[in-house]
Design a protein around this motif. Structure first.
Motif, PDB file in Angstrom:
ATOM      1  N   ALA A  17      -0.733 -30.231  10.547  1.00 20.84           N
ATOM      2  CA  ALA A  17      -0.570 -30.748  11.848  1.00 20.84           C
ATOM      3  C   ALA A  17      -1.727 -29.386  11.942  1.00 20.84           C
ATOM      4  O   ALA A  17      -1.482 -28.578  12.558  1.00 20.84           O
ATOM      5  CB  ALA A  17       0.363 -30.260  12.943  1.00 20.84           C
ATOM      6  N   VAL A  18      -2.672 -30.433  13.288  1.00 22.40           N
ATOM      7  CA  VAL A  18      -3.332 -29.504  13.284  1.00 22.40           C
ATOM      8  C   VAL A  18      -4.381 -29.670  15.381  1.00 22.40           C
ATOM      9  O   VAL A  18      -4.741 -30.694  15.142  1.00 22.40           O
ATOM     10  CB  VAL A  18      -4.898 -29.506  12.855  1.00 22.40           C
ATOM     11  CG1 VAL A  18      -6.640 -29.129  13.302  1.00 22.40           C
ATOM     12  CG2 VAL A  18      -5.034 -29.395  11.397  1.00 22.40           C
ATOM     13  N   PRO A  19      -3.419 -29.397  16.036  1.00 24.63           N
ATOM     14  CA  PRO A  19      -3.828 -29.090  17.053  1.00 24.63           C
ATOM     15  C   PRO A  19      -5.456 -28.442  17.876  1.00 24.63           C
ATOM     16  O   PRO A  19      -6.048 -27.999  17.751  1.00 24.63           O
ATOM     17  CB  PRO A  19      -2.694 -27.835  17.983  1.00 24.63           C
ATOM     18  CG  PRO A  19      -2.398 -27.108  16.718  1.00 24.63           C
ATOM     19  CD  PRO A  19      -2.658 -27.574  15.803  1.00 24.63           C
ATOM     20  N   LEU A  20      -5.714 -29.740  18.250  1.00 24.32           N
ATOM     21  CA  LEU A  20      -7.192 -30.207  18.510  1.00 24.32           C
ATOM     22  C   LEU A  20      -7.264 -29.172  20.198  1.00 24.32           C
ATOM     23  O   LEU A  20      -6.524 -29.717  20.872  1.00 24.32           O
ATOM     24  CB  LEU A  20      -8.601 -30.629  18.328  1.00 24.32           C
ATOM     25  CG  LEU A  20      -7.972 -31.610  16.994  1.00 24.32           C
ATOM     26  CD1 LEU A  20      -8.900 -33.117  16.888  1.00 24.32           C
ATOM     27  CD2 LEU A  20      -8.465 -30.795  16.378  1.00 24.32           C
TER      28      LEU A  20
ATOM     29  N   ARG B 177      -1.538 -36.074  22.381  1.00 23.66           N
ATOM     30  CA  ARG B 177      -1.441 -34.669  21.761  1.00 23.66           C
ATOM     31  C   ARG B 177      -2.048 -34.052  22.132  1.00 23.66           C
ATOM     32  O   ARG B 177      -2.487 -32.827  21.217  1.00 23.66           O
ATOM     33  CB  ARG B 177      -0.578 -34.234  20.754  1.00 23.66           C
ATOM     34  CG  ARG B 177       0.980 -35.147  21.595  1.00 23.66           C
ATOM     35  CD  ARG B 177       2.921 -35.065  21.225  1.00 23.66           C
ATOM     36  NE  ARG B 177       2.561 -34.864  19.283  1.00 23.66           N
ATOM     37  CZ  ARG B 177       3.348 -34.301  19.067  1.00 23.66           C
ATOM     38  NH1 ARG B 177       4.827 -33.616  19.768  1.00 23.66           N
ATOM     39  NH2 ARG B 177       2.875 -34.658  17.791  1.00 23.66           N
ATOM     40  N   ARG B 178      -3.393 -35.060  21.150  1.00 18.94           N
ATOM     41  CA  ARG B 178      -4.490 -34.532  20.382  1.00 18.94           C
ATOM     42  C   ARG B 178      -4.384 -33.263  18.651  1.00 18.94           C
ATOM     43  O   ARG B 178      -4.451 -32.215  18.998  1.00 18.94           O
ATOM     44  CB  ARG B 178      -5.415 -33.147  21.278  1.00 18.94           C
ATOM     45  CG  ARG B 178      -5.597 -34.561  22.651  1.00 18.94           C
ATOM     46  CD  ARG B 178      -6.227 -33.333  23.149  1.00 18.94           C
ATOM     47  NE  ARG B 178      -5.764 -31.695  24.018  1.00 18.94           N
ATOM     48  CZ  ARG B 178      -5.558 -31.416  24.636  1.00 18.94           C
ATOM     49  NH1 ARG B 178      -6.628 -31.454  25.700  1.00 18.94           N
ATOM     50  NH2 ARG B 178      -5.491 -30.162  25.069  1.00 18.94           N
ATOM     51  N   ILE B 179      -3.954 -34.230  18.021  1.00 18.89           N
ATOM     52  CA  ILE B 179      -3.121 -33.277  16.883  1.00 18.89           C
ATOM     53  C   ILE B 179      -3.472 -34.927  15.388  1.00 18.89           C
ATOM     54  O   ILE B 179      -3.498 -35.564  15.891  1.00 18.89           O
ATOM     55  CB  ILE B 179      -2.255 -33.466  16.442  1.00 18.89           C
ATOM     56  CG1 ILE B 179      -1.299 -32.483  17.966  1.00 18.89           C
ATOM     57  CG2 ILE B 179      -1.685 -32.743  15.678  1.00 18.89           C
ATOM     58  CD1 ILE B 179       0.143 -32.615  18.023  1.00 18.89           C
ATOM     59  N   LEU B 180      -4.365 -34.087  14.362  1.00 16.36           N
ATOM     60  CA  LEU B 180      -4.614 -34.319  13.467  1.00 16.36           C
ATOM     61  C   LEU B 180      -4.155 -33.635  12.686  1.00 16.36           C
ATOM     62  O   LEU B 180      -3.546 -32.833  12.248  1.00 16.36           O
ATOM     63  CB  LEU B 180      -6.176 -34.093  13.309  1.00 16.36           C
ATOM     64  CG  LEU B 180      -7.223 -34.043  13.635  1.00 16.36           C
ATOM     65  CD1 LEU B 180      -8.476 -33.927  13.433  1.00 16.36           C
ATOM     66  CD2 LEU B 180      -7.496 -36.168  14.090  1.00 16.36           C
TER      67      LEU B 180
END
Length: 188
Positions: A90-93, A123-126
């Motif tokens: 999970a990568v929060p941007l 939530r701006r997560i990739l």
């Protein structure tokens, strides 16, 4: 405001056919008119800012990452003793922009060894499937790499507000603060 995207559709059509002729341009125009009239999309706001230096830096580093990723994945395939671990990362941007999020996702997917599985727009997560990331350190390294791609993209084409948010997140990371919460103005 939609002219750049309209032209991109024409260029994409010509690239798909591998022809840069008048006929390919005209048929691309017809297809672009059809697509933009049938599939109405909300207008995408461009930042209006372009930094050629950071765009060049992004492109050079991207090409380097593609070559390096290809070599790493090839080595993982032929290495007889090592089974590369895989992880969902999970990568929060930092930025709250659909276009930047899409560009970061495409960039991460084009580099061999990772693939975007899902995006959480709210939530701006990739969420990425990553080959060769079995330990916590490797997962964190991958997360930081994708966040650096976001930073490079924002420096190249992001708005001034996005650039300030990325810089604040980088400063927070340097101080050991959770950058995602710092960019949102929260404390972790």
């Amino acid at each position: 405001r939609q002219l750049p995207f309209f032209l991109w559709l024409i260029a994409l059509w010509m690239l798909l056919w591998g022809q840069f002729t008048v006929l390919a341009f005209l048929t691309g125009t017809v297809v672009a008119v059809f697509v933009t009239s049938v599939f109405r999309l909300p207008p995408v706001e461009l930042s209006g800012r372009l930094n050629p230096w950071w765009l060049l830096v992004f492109l050079v580093q991207f090409l380097g990452a593609v070559v390096k990723g290809s070599l790493v994945v090839a080595w993982q395939v032929v290495a007889p003793r090592r089974q590369p671990g895989v992880s969902i990362v999970a990568v929060p941007l930092v930025t709250d922009d659909d276009l930047i999020m899409a560009h970061v996702g495409v960039t991460a997917s084009l580099i061999p060894g990772s693939l975007v599985l899902e995006t959480d727009r709210d939530r701006r997560i990739l969420y990425l499937h990553v080959l060769g990331a079995a330990t916590d350190d490797e997962v964190e390294k991958q997360r930081r790499m994708v966040q650096r791609w976001e930073s490079r993209l924002v420096r190249a084409v992001g708005s001034t507000a996005q650039l300030q948010a990325v810089r604040a997140a980088e400063d927070a990371r340097a101080q050991g603060i959770d950058a995602w919460h710092a960019a949102k103005g929260e404390r972790s």
